[in-house]
Design an enzyme around this catalytic site. Sequence first.
Site, PDB file in Angstrom:
ATOM      1  N   CYS A 344       0.043  13.994  18.624  1.00  0.00           N
ATOM      2  CA  CYS A 344       0.160  13.428  19.149  1.00  0.00           C
ATOM      3  C   CYS A 344      -0.177  14.681  20.989  1.00  0.00           C
ATOM      4  O   CYS A 344       0.531  14.543  21.934  1.00  0.00           O
ATOM      5  CB  CYS A 344       2.279  13.613  19.547  1.00  0.00           C
ATOM      6  SG  CYS A 344       2.517  15.237  19.181  1.00  0.00           S
ATOM      7  N   HIS A 393       7.422  17.473  18.379  1.00  0.00           N
ATOM      8  CA  HIS A 393       6.412  16.212  18.752  1.00  0.00           C
ATOM      9  C   HIS A 393       6.457  16.278  20.393  1.00  0.00           C
ATOM     10  O   HIS A 393       7.235  16.303  21.170  1.00  0.00           O
ATOM     11  CB  HIS A 393       7.041  15.372  18.102  1.00  0.00           C
ATOM     12  CG  HIS A 393       6.667  13.579  18.154  1.00  0.00           C
ATOM     13  ND1 HIS A 393       5.823  13.093  18.510  1.00  0.00           N
ATOM     14  CD2 HIS A 393       7.192  12.922  19.438  1.00  0.00           C
ATOM     15  CE1 HIS A 393       5.517  11.330  18.976  1.00  0.00           C
ATOM     16  NE2 HIS A 393       6.198  11.773  19.725  1.00  0.00           N
TER      17      HIS A 393
END
Length: 1873
Positions: A344, A393
Amino acid sequence: MALEVESAFSLSYLLKENKQTSNNLFSLIQVPYTKMTHAKGKKTHLLRCILGSPFETLTKSSIRRSLKNLREVCNLPYCNFKKIPKNISYKYQNPFLKLYEINNNFINCKVGATGNTNSTYDWRNLSTIGNGWSVTSYHNDSVSRLHVSMVNNIPNSNTKKLSWWVTRVRSKNPWKRPYKVIYQRDFRDDGIKPYVSEFILYAPKNRADLEMQSILLSSVECFQDIKYALNYWTNLKFKEICNSALKRFTQTNIIITPVKPRVVSVNKAREVSSSVEVKLQRYEREGEVFVVSKAGKEDTRVLNDDNAIRNLFNATLNGGKYKLHPEAKSATGKRFKYYKDGFCWLDVFADANRRIPEWVKPHCLLTGSVLMSCGLWDFAKRKMVSVSHGLLHYDRKLERSSARAGVRDFVGASNEAVQREDFRDLDLRVEEFAERVLETANLRSDNRLIDNILTRASDYINKKSKESKELDINVCLSMDEKKMITNLFPDIQMSFNQKSYSNHGVFNAMRACENFYFSRKFKNSDYIDAGGDVVSTLRSKNHNVHICSPRLDLKDAARHIQRATVIDGLKGYGETISFCTNKTEDCAVNRDIIIAVEVYDMTLRDMAKAMLSHGSRKFEFSCIIPPEIFTKECNVELYEGRLKVTRIGDNVEYYYGSNGETFSHSCQTLKDILSVQVFQFGGRVFKKTLEHSRGQLHFFSICICEKIEPGSVKLKTYYQRSELDKVTLRIPVKDSFGVVTHYIIKEDREFVSSMIEYVANTGIKIDDKMVEWTYSQYRAKKTVTIKSGKVTQKETRIRKELIPGFIAIIMSEGIRAREKTHYLAKMLYTSHYKPSIVNIIFRLIMHFLGGTKRFIYESLVDCLKFLTNSDYIDTIVNTESRIEDLDKWFVFEQNVTITTDAEDQPSILEQSVKTFLSKYSEDVYERGDRSEFELEEFSSEQDLVDQLLNSGGGSKEDEWFYSYIFSIVRTKCTLSLAWRWTNRIFNFITSCRAKGKDFVKYIYEIIKIIINKPWEALCHYLVQGYKTVLKIPMTCVDSVNYLKRKSLEKILSYFSHERADDEYIFPGYDSDFSEESGDYGDENTELDSRSRCTVIKSKVEMLFRNIKGHIEKFLQRCGIIDQYNKIYHWFKSILTDVDCFNSVLNFITHTGCDALLAVLTGHFSIASCALKFMTDVVIEKNLSEKHHTTTKLIAGNLTQCIYKLDFIHPIWIPIRWGVKEISKIHIKKKLLNWRSTKEVTNESICKDLVHKSYIKYFDIKKAVWLLWFSLLIIFLHPTLGFFILFSIYPAIEIKRYYNNVVCFNNIKMSYPHVIDRLGGTYNFAKLKKAVREKFSENKSQGVKISEIPAEKDEDVMPPLEEVETPKRSVGRPSSKQDDIEDECNIKEDPTESLNFSNIEATSNRYDTLRVGNSKLCKFLRFYPKSKCYANIQTGDLIRDSIEEFYHLERSKLDIEISKMQRVVEIMNDTGRMLDNVRRMIDDRSMYVTLDGVSWYRLGCKDKNPAKEDFKAIFDHNFNIMEGNAKVKEFAVSSDEWRGMYSNERCRAIEQLFNDNNEMVRRPDVNGLKFYNKPPGAGKTTTIAKLMSKDLKNKVKCLALSYTKVGRLELIDKLKKDGIEKPEKYVKTYDSFLMNNDNILEIVNLYCDEVFMMHAGHFLTLLTKIAYQNGYCYGDVNQIPFINRDPYTPAYLSREFFRKQDLNYDTYTYRCPLDTCYLLSNLKDEMGNIIYAGGVKNVNEVYPTIRSLNLFGINVVGEVPVEYNAKYLTFTQDEKLNLQRHIDSQGGCRNAVSTVNEAQGCTFSEVNLVRLVQFDNPVMSDINQFVVAISRHTTTFKYFTPHSRLNDRVSNAISSLQSVSDFVLKDYHFRQCL
């Protein structure tokens, strides 16, 4: 440590910050170009212009990198750019600036920036040390200066800010670049000044500089340019450890789950432009290659290697969009499609439209430091989501994230990443397990997990206890009530202070919590409080609050009066609130919010009206409303019976607490609040919402509804019943007339069910046996209680008259249940068989008939209800069951039909959103929180669990060493085994290291003892032997002098006196009767020396004697001793000659003075000093026969020209003369104390008499006035003033020297023996005055010596010392004394007797002029004939008490004299060997001196001498002398003779009796009143208040105290009351007894601590006072009079006080509650409580509940030293040992005292210490115990040996463990209102 740095070292960074910075740098770059235009060919060096300025920031690597870039851009591969190429010079107008821009742009392109993107560098990073600091500014002010400032983010740290200024220091060596660092440390406390220091970088001076250097370097560690500039290199060893940990963490987190293929969409997170296509092609040579096709551009080929993901991203990146192929390989060679989560971090570069640098490896997880190096960390962390510990994340959809992101965390985890199933609720499991462990009784376990859990649980409890409380609950509550409140409001941190009491304290606390809940919800401002308490609002932190408090009834009026009374006493509350007495619906103050706390009189319509009148949007209120009010039989008890709610008709009654007023409210209003959910008022629709319920305390809100769609709405609300564990019973009761009535009661559901089941199980029919069994079961089921060892049954809630009906219902219900069960079982059993057709038809007919029967029955019953009483009909008809099981829920349903107008009204939400957006339109990123957080460790949750299971809860002693072992073990085994083996290895090494240290220390101590002890002993005896040898010739000389002195005394025997007739004069000063502690040597060293060196002592002495004899023989043969004797006699002849002595003295004083003045003025020279001395000697020789001081003075000052001409200033003449003369006087006085120079010094002083004629006209009084005048002249004319000052002061000193020393020595030469006998007496003063008058030319004629007036103390001096002696007088003995003298045949000496000095122990100089007539008591004057061994009582209590006290004092003097006599005998027998005397005496109260100055204490542990002051001493012939008398041989004394208090007391008692031994003066005891007050009751304060009142009313009064401390405390209190000179009215008992011979007449007499005295002492004191009222205060239970004579009993010491009527008091202001409990329950030996009325604390401030603590110790070293604590012991030996320990640890504020010495004192913290293990009667004495535990106000700690944890104090403290807090609270006085 979060760093926020603006780098100013590299131009490439600064140009991108802002335009202003760029323009400034452009001007710097253009400067060399303008200068270069004048050069030929416009050629110059480019390094300064192209590569940036200044040179200090450039390194070789940066230069090579920039030159490489220029060669590539300009296509000049071999150009070194020492000169500008011609093509570039011709092409650009400003080539330097252009080349700089080219270089800068090339660098940006290299790291991924595009041409149309303006990148902004935001350099912020975390330091490697992670200590919570944040750098706020970081720049360079000039070319070689750097400034760094850091702000501390740690809240508990004392440091606020750090600042550094780094400046380059010039150095001769060009390769060395030293930097000077100046740092400043600012503190959070404004009272502490900033700390500033400096040091050279990498060379700190101390530890503080080293810490500042470490923080500075850690903050700049991430910036290469700064590191190169400062010559700083990273610690490679530390970096290896970090890399290994990082690698281990990365491997653990990458391989989490087994690899599973997945299919990912081409679009990673955003839409991808359709113009970009990625195709995979495979070739035999090249392998797999991706072909990236873009519209309008050439295809790009990307090799599918370990950098394929990065290269594909860079190739496809376009406007924040990118495209990855599923077959692309990562850095590990794994296909992209097989990654379940990760990568990510690619979205970070995509959102920033930045290319990924080449040095970044495309792993699935990337650390935050990599993003920081790319300049994207600040941009990325705003959208970070914390998935687990250490995993982040990046979510592109987030606008703002609150997650704590650290640069060491890994970015790339998927947001859907699920933690391991067994660790998901780990925190809950640990917390639950900790609760279960804490509930168990035994917390011991060998399991490491249990220990770890206990440690963490205790840490959690400590953390919670230290948290700040949000709300203070002042009302007293029990533990159950506190739990109830905390369960109702778990979201509020409460502190229970127990300051007030209420019958309904729970509901007071609930109202406080409700008010706080609403106040916190609306941020303590901007709301209206309907019916609120204005006092509580004023005391809280609310502001901009309006209170509507109307007067609706009498209760409201009473509340207003009470609150007005409280407000009148408030101070310091200035918050902005408003107040009115209008109804809320009638008030017009505008606020958006209205709150109401338990307001029951407002209907919903009133609330709606209030909202409209105030323009409010929301109305929130709380009420206690049980839903049972909808039933007619509402009678519920809430909160464990503390609130009873009953419905009576249309009203609902509320009963709060056990006693109090009843509150009645409208039932319909309460029903509407519960049931109505939507209502209409004033054309507006209002919606009521139940926000939440806390039990039956409901929180509602009412809002205005707008823009509602028309239609029908059904709304439901449900409430839980209050009493879920109850059932309703309708019990029949038959009266005497046979009428049956039914009563409805509630009973416990479980109890009723159990009874019914029992009857159904055992009963068959209703008979007597069944009734008996049911009653037996009823009795067994009732609740029982155990009290005082007896089991008793509690009464049930059923009244006595209802019990038969209750039993009947139980029996009927049980039998009926049995029958129903039997019938239904048969029916169901038969239903298992298939029925016949006949049965089916029969059942259909019965079903039809049953329905018809029901219809007819119900119709007839309705008719009967209409005609008769319906309630009675219901009672008869409802026969099915008389037990009703209540429903659990009350459900209210409301159907609403809404109709609206066609007009569209604006939405309130839309208006609020528009207002918010218009007001706060800034960019959310700019307003974000830019603060960084502390670093977190590299460990996953699996690691944490492994540590939890294997670590054992121990602390890490050496983290680095532990990590190093783990890194080694980890390479050989798995992670779990690595932790386990690392712990074992580390524990083994730690244990070995500790044992090794102990072994080395033990060996070191042994070697130290072996070496030091014999050496110390040998040195000691060598020194003693050497001193003994030196004393041999002096002993011979003393023997000869002794014979001469004896012969001289025989000749002058007619001058002798009878020592027994000497009369002593003593001052009376206060006494504490406290033993003084002296200095102690190292007793252990002495004892060890004696024990270990006794064997070798004799051998060393013999060896020393042999060596001494051989040396003497050798020196005698060599002739050295003869030469030594010649030199010694020559030197002695020089010193014994007066002229030589004066010459040497003049040389020392003249040379020293001239040299000192020359040094002070800076003109000192050895040659000049020698020449000056020779010149003075010549002048002195020529003027030796002529005594012209003036001529010598002028000549001496003229020779100063040898130094320098400007030195002959007029002011130096008196300075030089004064310094020389004063120095000469002081040197002569000092030499008088030396035996070898005493004779020649006396002769020199006598010769000074010939110079007296020069100062005969000098007057000291006038000179003193002239001195003061010179000080005034100094301000006007400094030179003249100092000239007069330095001229007058030496003249005064010389005048005193001639009057006091020179004249006396001349007289002494003629009368040496007589002067010695008269020294220090009044006759000596007379004689000295006569001598001065004889030698003075201006003496008065015709004046007798007896008429000479008193002189100043400066004119009367004893021989050889500068000590003032006042005039003395001789008193006549009493007639009784004369009779005794006649009986003893004592002849009176014609000369006057010897008297002692009457100097008072005071700091006031003029008090020494007082003259007293105090004499020795008869016991001392006629000792030993005055001894008396028995005291005979007469039956008169007053006389017997006085005579007993007199007998005790005489016995004390007898013991002291016997001790003195024994010491004198031992000293004469042992040859004055102090060690032998100490061993035989061993008494610390005895003292011996050999010279009259240094006194030695005769305790075996005491070695060092000290200066002591005694009133009387005994010489070697056992003659009593004055304390400052000259000591010839030796003298002895003791502590008793310091002030001779016993002598003064005896003298005072002797004045009460005449010659016939009859009392001529009896004390008056009729006006006495005695008050017995417990410890801390304010006895001294009471006396101070009464005296202050008397003195202000001009009433004569006097206060007497037992100790000096008590007197000073009383004086201090009187001063605070405004009494001037209170010391005149306050005396100690001894001071008044000794200093007052006449009777004092007063009105009021106040005596403090009267029970500490002997009754005879007190009665003797009363004989000297004539008073009208006497007030005596004390405590008979504290330490009484202590008899110091162990052989004489004191039977009458307290008998007089026992006969008096005592007024007892029970209050105390000092003692905590547990101490009050002990004192109230303390009993004497007879079993009687000593404080019959108890002891209660009446302090306004709530006292401490538990203050007594017990600790066990082994040695005194285990006693902790607390600076603010007061340490107490029982005995003096313990006091000395404890004081020595405390001094070795740095000392504390208060000195150690015994319990007896601390009586009457108050301290905040007291530590009582017992060091001895054997029992002492003092330690178990009840009076000592009372005083010991009652000296503190907050904390008391008792330290005692472990073997004595069962003594009296320990048992008392331990007994408190079984006493509850609520019992202790009863000992705090509470005033009921």
